[in-house]
Write a protein that holds these residues in place. Sequence first.
Motif, PDB file in Angstrom:
ATOM      1  N   LEU A  65      41.508  58.730  55.487  1.00 42.91           N
ATOM      2  CA  LEU A  65      41.992  59.066  56.947  1.00 42.91           C
ATOM      3  C   LEU A  65      40.963  58.949  57.982  1.00 42.91           C
ATOM      4  O   LEU A  65      41.023  58.498  59.023  1.00 42.91           O
ATOM      5  N   ALA A  66      39.600  58.791  57.538  1.00 45.78           N
ATOM      6  CA  ALA A  66      38.435  58.502  58.452  1.00 45.78           C
ATOM      7  C   ALA A  66      38.593  56.933  58.735  1.00 45.78           C
ATOM      8  O   ALA A  66      38.603  56.601  59.984  1.00 45.78           O
ATOM      9  N   GLN A  67      39.227  56.295  57.636  1.00 42.81           N
ATOM     10  CA  GLN A  67      39.193  54.686  57.824  1.00 42.81           C
ATOM     11  C   GLN A  67      40.371  54.471  58.967  1.00 42.81           C
ATOM     12  O   GLN A  67      40.336  53.705  59.813  1.00 42.81           O
ATOM     13  N   ILE A  68      41.400  55.243  58.507  1.00 44.19           N
ATOM     14  CA  ILE A  68      42.826  55.005  59.540  1.00 44.19           C
ATOM     15  C   ILE A  68      42.449  55.453  60.993  1.00 44.19           C
ATOM     16  O   ILE A  68      42.984  54.754  61.868  1.00 44.19           O
ATOM     17  N   SER A  69      41.558  56.453  60.982  1.00 40.14           N
ATOM     18  CA  SER A  69      41.148  56.991  62.387  1.00 40.14           C
ATOM     19  C   SER A  69      40.452  56.213  63.231  1.00 40.14           C
ATOM     20  O   SER A  69      40.344  55.900  64.369  1.00 40.14           O
ATOM     21  N   VAL A  70      39.507  55.441  62.449  1.00 44.40           N
ATOM     22  CA  VAL A  70      38.308  54.411  63.131  1.00 44.40           C
ATOM     23  C   VAL A  70      39.317  53.197  63.398  1.00 44.40           C
ATOM     24  O   VAL A  70      38.954  52.323  64.360  1.00 44.40           O
ATOM     25  N   PHE A  71      40.055  52.754  62.459  1.00 44.05           N
ATOM     26  CA  PHE A  71      40.754  51.485  62.681  1.00 44.05           C
ATOM     27  C   PHE A  71      42.183  51.682  62.459  1.00 44.05           C
ATOM     28  O   PHE A  71      42.921  51.613  61.529  1.00 44.05           O
ATOM     29  N   PRO A  72      42.854  52.157  63.372  1.00 45.97           N
ATOM     30  CA  PRO A  72      44.288  52.874  63.627  1.00 45.97           C
ATOM     31  C   PRO A  72      45.315  51.566  63.185  1.00 45.97           C
ATOM     32  O   PRO A  72      46.440  51.907  62.665  1.00 45.97           O
ATOM     33  N   TYR A  73      44.999  50.565  63.738  1.00 44.85           N
ATOM     34  CA  TYR A  73      46.002  49.279  63.636  1.00 44.85           C
ATOM     35  C   TYR A  73      45.616  48.335  62.387  1.00 44.85           C
ATOM     36  O   TYR A  73      45.991  47.095  62.541  1.00 44.85           O
ATOM     37  N   ARG A  74      44.718  48.604  61.542  1.00 46.84           N
ATOM     38  CA  ARG A  74      44.320  47.562  60.717  1.00 46.84           C
ATOM     39  C   ARG A  74      45.367  47.097  59.743  1.00 46.84           C
ATOM     40  O   ARG A  74      45.628  45.841  59.694  1.00 46.84           O
ATOM     41  N   SER A  75      46.268  47.815  59.455  1.00 49.00           N
ATOM     42  CA  SER A  75      47.441  47.617  58.551  1.00 49.00           C
ATOM     43  C   SER A  75      48.438  46.773  59.194  1.00 49.00           C
ATOM     44  O   SER A  75      48.907  45.757  58.801  1.00 49.00           O
ATOM     45  N   LEU A  76      48.525  47.207  60.622  1.00 46.73           N
ATOM     46  CA  LEU A  76      49.626  46.389  61.352  1.00 46.73           C
ATOM     47  C   LEU A  76      48.943  44.983  61.825  1.00 46.73           C
ATOM     48  O   LEU A  76      49.661  43.787  61.663  1.00 46.73           O
ATOM     49  N   HIS A  77      47.549  45.033  62.089  1.00 49.88           N
ATOM     50  CA  HIS A  77      46.867  43.651  62.174  1.00 49.88           C
ATOM     51  C   HIS A  77      47.108  42.809  61.189  1.00 49.88           C
ATOM     52  O   HIS A  77      47.366  41.465  61.218  1.00 49.88           O
ATOM     53  N   ARG A  78      46.969  43.368  59.858  1.00 55.68           N
ATOM     54  CA  ARG A  78      47.029  42.409  58.822  1.00 55.68           C
ATOM     55  C   ARG A  78      48.350  41.886  58.774  1.00 55.68           C
ATOM     56  O   ARG A  78      48.737  40.833  58.151  1.00 55.68           O
ATOM     57  N   ALA A  79      49.353  43.045  58.822  1.00 52.29           N
ATOM     58  CA  ALA A  79      50.924  42.311  58.559  1.00 52.29           C
ATOM     59  C   ALA A  79      51.413  41.373  59.559  1.00 52.29           C
ATOM     60  O   ALA A  79      51.963  40.195  59.464  1.00 52.29           O
ATOM     61  N   VAL A  80      50.743  41.662  60.965  1.00 55.45           N
ATOM     62  CA  VAL A  80      51.135  40.340  61.968  1.00 55.45           C
ATOM     63  C   VAL A  80      50.464  39.230  61.632  1.00 55.45           C
ATOM     64  O   VAL A  80      51.090  37.954  61.865  1.00 55.45           O
ATOM     65  N   GLY A  81      49.168  39.104  61.129  1.00 54.61           N
ATOM     66  CA  GLY A  81      48.340  37.960  60.611  1.00 54.61           C
ATOM     67  C   GLY A  81      49.193  37.264  59.572  1.00 54.61           C
ATOM     68  O   GLY A  81      49.443  35.958  59.761  1.00 54.61           O
ATOM     69  N   GLN A  82      49.676  37.993  58.700  1.00 53.51           N
ATOM     70  CA  GLN A  82      50.468  37.409  57.552  1.00 53.51           C
ATOM     71  C   GLN A  82      51.843  36.756  58.029  1.00 53.51           C
ATOM     72  O   GLN A  82      52.145  35.621  57.574  1.00 53.51           O
ATOM     73  N   ALA A  83      52.546  37.480  58.897  1.00 56.15           N
ATOM     74  CA  ALA A  83      53.711  36.962  59.579  1.00 56.15           C
ATOM     75  C   ALA A  83      53.484  35.829  59.933  1.00 56.15           C
ATOM     76  O   ALA A  83      54.252  34.949  59.940  1.00 56.15           O
ATOM     77  N   LYS A  84      52.355  35.463  60.930  1.00 55.13           N
ATOM     78  CA  LYS A  84      52.140  34.279  61.654  1.00 55.13           C
ATOM     79  C   LYS A  84      51.872  33.228  60.670  1.00 55.13           C
ATOM     80  O   LYS A  84      52.231  32.131  60.865  1.00 55.13           O
ATOM     81  N   ARG A  85      50.919  33.495  59.644  1.00 55.27           N
ATOM     82  CA  ARG A  85      50.633  32.505  58.524  1.00 55.27           C
ATOM     83  C   ARG A  85      51.995  31.893  57.928  1.00 55.27           C
ATOM     84  O   ARG A  85      52.351  30.751  57.767  1.00 55.27           O
ATOM     85  N   GLU A  86      52.860  32.833  57.763  1.00 52.52           N
ATOM     86  CA  GLU A  86      54.161  32.612  56.972  1.00 52.52           C
ATOM     87  C   GLU A  86      55.176  31.608  57.941  1.00 52.52           C
ATOM     88  O   GLU A  86      55.788  30.781  57.172  1.00 52.52           O
ATOM     89  N   THR A  87      54.911  32.178  59.213  1.00 47.59           N
ATOM     90  CA  THR A  87      55.994  31.443  60.077  1.00 47.59           C
ATOM     91  C   THR A  87      55.274  30.103  60.417  1.00 47.59           C
ATOM     92  O   THR A  87      56.314  29.143  60.419  1.00 47.59           O
ATOM     93  N   ALA A  88      54.021  29.797  60.437  1.00 46.21           N
ATOM     94  CA  ALA A  88      53.427  28.549  60.349  1.00 46.21           C
ATOM     95  C   ALA A  88      53.908  27.652  59.093  1.00 46.21           C
ATOM     96  O   ALA A  88      54.116  26.556  59.486  1.00 46.21           O
ATOM     97  N   ALA A  89      53.801  28.486  58.196  1.00 48.71           N
ATOM     98  CA  ALA A  89      54.192  27.612  56.865  1.00 48.71           C
ATOM     99  C   ALA A  89      55.595  27.131  56.945  1.00 48.71           C
ATOM    100  O   ALA A  89      55.945  25.972  56.530  1.00 48.71           O
ATOM    101  N   LEU A  90      56.409  27.912  57.418  1.00 45.73           N
ATOM    102  CA  LEU A  90      57.901  27.635  57.352  1.00 45.73           C
ATOM    103  C   LEU A  90      58.278  26.433  58.569  1.00 45.73           C
ATOM    104  O   LEU A  90      59.078  25.481  58.299  1.00 45.73           O
ATOM    105  N   LEU A  91      57.380  26.600  59.571  1.00 42.88           N
ATOM    106  CA  LEU A  91      57.398  25.384  60.611  1.00 42.88           C
ATOM    107  C   LEU A  91      56.893  24.150  59.924  1.00 42.88           C
ATOM    108  O   LEU A  91      57.647  23.018  60.099  1.00 42.88           O
ATOM    109  N   ARG A  92      56.028  24.228  59.166  1.00 43.63           N
ATOM    110  CA  ARG A  92      55.410  22.914  58.626  1.00 43.63           C
ATOM    111  C   ARG A  92      56.502  22.472  57.430  1.00 43.63           C
ATOM    112  O   ARG A  92      56.886  21.158  57.482  1.00 43.63           O
ATOM    113  N   LEU A  93      57.007  23.343  56.727  1.00 47.85           N
ATOM    114  CA  LEU A  93      58.290  22.972  56.058  1.00 47.85           C
ATOM    115  C   LEU A  93      59.370  22.352  56.557  1.00 47.85           C
ATOM    116  O   LEU A  93      59.955  21.388  56.205  1.00 47.85           O
TER     117      LEU A  93
END
Length: 676
Positions: free
Chosen positions: A159-187
């Motif tokens: 809970l201390a970690q999520i309070s200090v970095f509240p968007y950490r999981s969301l930032h990771r998920a958005v980054g992963q979605a961008k990488r997978e979208t780029a991979a789909l574009l290349r395909l």
Amino acid sequence: MKGKFQYFVLTIFAVLKSEHTVDALRNTVAVVLPFMVFFYLGWPSTGIGIGIGALMICMTDLPGNRSDKFKAAWISVLVFTLVAVLTAWSTVVPLLMIVVVVLLTFLFTMGAVMGQRMAGIGLMAIVLATFTIGLKPADPLLYGNYIFWGGVWYSLISLAQISVFPYRSLHRAVGQAKRETAALLRLRSQGYNPEISLLGFNQRNMRLHLKLANHHELIRHLLLSDRKTIKQLDAKSAVFLEKSINLIDLYEQVSAVHYDYPYLRKQFENTGVLLLIQQSIELCADLLDKPNHQLFVAQFEELRMALSQKIVVLEENKSTLLKQILANIDEIYILIIAIHQPNVNHQVNTNTARYRDFLTLTPVQTKALKSHFSLNSPIFRFALRLSALCLVAMLLITWQTEEHYSYWLLLTMVIVSRPSYTQTMKRNAERIGGTAIGLVAGWFLSQYAAIPLQLAVSVLGLFGFFAFNRVAYSVSALCITVAVILSLNVYDGNLWKLVSDRAVFTVIGVLLCFGATFVFPIWNAPRLSHLMTEVIKANFSYFQAVVKLRPHDLDTIHQTRLARKLSHQQLSALSEAIAAATREPFHKKINWQRINRIQLLNYQFNVLIATFAGAQKQGRAYLQATAIAHIEMNLQQALAYIAQIDLEQPVTLPSWGEKPLQLLQLSEYLTEVVSA
């Protein structure tokens, strides 16, 4: 074999460089620190109890927002404390212990009805009961107290970690979605290269779409499930909301990058257009990965100018086709720029209520729960199967009372057993392979390494277990086996007993799990006709929503996005079921050619609807009223036929020929294939 090994090695390096490493480090510290402190103070029982409490709760710590983390923390602490006390109390009477563990297994497995997070808490509650059987604590209340404080200790860190970095999981998920979208574009760009074979292209395409659909579902949950956050958007939340909307719209546009590659290759043969399109799409992928690279922007503008000049010199039909593709690429480029430089709409706060429509809510009403207490429910069947396995394991454990590590049998069953036959067999193989290598490594280190080094390696093994548990279970099994063998060898001695028990009980557990898949089985093949029906229904709803779509009309755009989300979810569910069913024991009886054709046609139809939606947003006439009526009639006929389809019957499928893919023709062909 070489390709699989390379993929395996790349996966390991990817995990070590990812945020999984940070999570694994946090979990390792949270579990090991109580052991170290209390062993140093001379209170080993306290260290073991608190360490186990922290271990159990950290395994339930899935990606989530502040609301998710807080709810999961207090539920987990209370559930684990209750399970610890109840199981410890029951160990005095063997028959009572068997009844308690089997009932707990059934109830907590049924907890999956309330969603993935509750399923995880339920699984770890069963694992905790298993550990308790092995420990046989003399004082149930004191043991429960240790588990409680272990859970509280880890929850405070999380809970201390999520309070200090509240968007950490969301930032990771958005980054992963961008990488997978780029991979789909290349395909997608490879489809325009005549030198690249299209064999297996659609399968790779669908797999990437499945990944992206899952990433977008996670983003929606992380961003929208916290009511307080979505009602009172701060600047950072608004930026993420804008990025997420643009990412989902980009997903639609990437889906609509022209799909009929054999036709396009023939149309633009010897014109120089194909290479320009391929390079333009690849540059869009590069821009998505590296937004600040000005060279990419300049190169894209040059390629776009070259394509515009081609439009002028080509024949009319080819020129029209190229205009459509270029408009699609332009929209992709605009969305990529918007993702990296979001222009937050300050009126978004007045419309936040509508965004919650995109959440896939887990039903917890009494009626919904009651409906799962039936043999028709896969969750109920799996709960019965796992309970039966636990009963067999508990009888063997009670019989083998002198075997100190006999509880490993139950632990193996709980961890390895999965609802799907395919998942269970995969986990079985990974468990056997990882355990075998881990036993060899553990034996070698225990013989030739000093005790301080053994303890250090066991800590590294625990770290590896956390790091790879959700991405490469075989590596995770290897790491935890090494950690267990070395730490118990230092603490308890009797190395041969450790190694032999780990090997024997793992093999027996795996074999029993394999046999249990045929008791209360959960086969995917019988569900395929229902899932294909749901896919056609979802595509039909998506098509009807796009027909009503009007430029700049927020209500129709909102309804289209909802329908698109549902269609992607149904396509994902069908893809997962087909992948699992092809590995089931009786898969040879199924007409896979017909099923794969229906899946592909629905996927292509979904992509064509995305193209239709793009035209509707721009106010361009795409389909006449008569064509729309014919498409709707074809889909209604397909739904009527698929309700009576026999998936085992061999049939001769109609040929498509070389005509271009269009919504009307594709809907007619889908009906022909379903009714064949």
